[in-house]
Design an enzyme around this catalytic site. Structure first.
Site, short mmCIF file in Angstrom:
data_model
loop_
_atom_site.label_atom_id
_atom_site.label_comp_id
_atom_site.label_asym_id
_atom_site.label_seq_id
_atom_site.Cartn_x
_atom_site.Cartn_y
_atom_site.Cartn_z
N GLY A 198 0.81 -1.22 0.00
CA GLY A 198 0.00 0.00 0.00
C GLY A 198 0.84 1.26 0.00
O GLY A 198 2.03 1.23 0.26
N CYS A 199 0.18 2.40 -0.32
CA CYS A 199 0.88 3.69 -0.33
C CYS A 199 0.68 4.46 0.96
O CYS A 199 1.31 5.48 1.17
CB CYS A 199 0.40 4.55 -1.49
N VAL A 200 -0.26 4.04 1.79
CA VAL A 200 -0.48 4.76 3.06
C VAL A 200 -0.34 3.84 4.26
O VAL A 200 -0.53 2.65 4.15
CB VAL A 200 -1.86 5.46 3.11
#
Lengths: 155, 105
Positions: B103-105
């Site tokens: 994921g990016c977050v």
């Protein structure tokens, strides 16, 4: 091998939802990778750290060709609110937090949150108008000092 | 680095040093991997993070986002960054024996 990035300094100058989130995601992502990060909010970007406004940022539906609809439809009442709620739903699915929570998360992770002094004066804002995690109000000169050694990213 | 001996067991790794089979994991391996990451001792708080990551990975096939991790493991953001300095997401995933976070977050 090229040098790894060790510090980023991200300027957020726009106040639309799509203008603010990329900078927040990049700052948070930097911290997740162990990269130092600071955020500098200027001009309309200040809305993202202004208590009254930060959780009601809107998607711009006019003058945005990537909305894939004619601007005249984007002008209709409620279109911006509709696009905003659609986008917020999609972001929630990806676990992207609301603006206030995101700013706090970046702050707690050690990222600096700063407001631009000139823009604060221009919009007649005071420290108490800004959310608690804000670490300070900087002149442009101070911004550059604090950005020493960083890659500066303007959004 | 395909295979390496960790805490007396041959373990499979991907090229970035993440375990490719989380079922090979145990707490001795976690302690050895933690030392490689510069964490001398795994405390209960480290283990709270690691166990939550493993549980998520087993249920969903991917590690949690930082947001879910801090909300649901009971370890707040500030503490998470103190426990796993210089990149909590990757470090904790590596010690937990799960794949690199996607994921990016």
């Amino acid at each position: 091998m090229p040098e790894p990035i060790e510090k980023v300094s991200i300027v957020i100058s726009k106040g639309s939802l799509e203008g603010v989130y990329p900078g927040l995601i990049m700052a948070n992502g930097a911290r997740m990778e162990g990269i130092d990060a600071m955020l500098f909010f200027t001009f309309f970007g200040l809305d993202a750290i202004t208590k009254k406004r930060m959780n009601s940022l809107k998607v711009a539906t006019v003058g945005n060709p990537a909305m894939h609809m004619p601007s005249i439809i984007g002008m209709l009442p409620g279109m911006s609110a509709f696009a905003t709620s659609m986008m917020k739903k999609e972001m929630e699915k990806l676990d992207i937090p609301p603006v206030d929570e995101f700013i706090e998360m970046i702050h707690d992770s050690g990222g600096g949150i700063y407001a631009c002094k000139a823009a604060m004066e221009m919009f007649h804002l005071k420290r108490e108008d800004l959310c608690d995690p804000v670490d300070g109000i900087l002149t442009v000169g101070e911004f550059y000092e604090k950005s020493a050694g960083a890659q500066i990213i303007f959004t | 680095m395909p295979q390496r001996e960790i805490a007396g067991t041959m373990i499979d790794f991907d090229d970035e040093g993440f375990m490719t089979d989380h079922t090979q994991w145990n707490e001795d391996i976690a302690r050895a991997l933690a030392r490689e990451e510069g964490i001398e001792e795994l405390t209960d708080r480290h283990m709270a993070v690691i166990n939550f990551m493993r549980k998520e990975f087993e249920e969903k096939g991917a590690g949690p986002s930082i947001r879910r991790l801090t909300k649901e493991s009971g370890v707040p953001t500030k503490e998470l960054y103190q426990l796993f300095p210089k990149g909590p997401a990757k470090k904790a995933a590596r010690i937990a024996g799960i794949k690199k976070p996607q994921g990016c977050v």
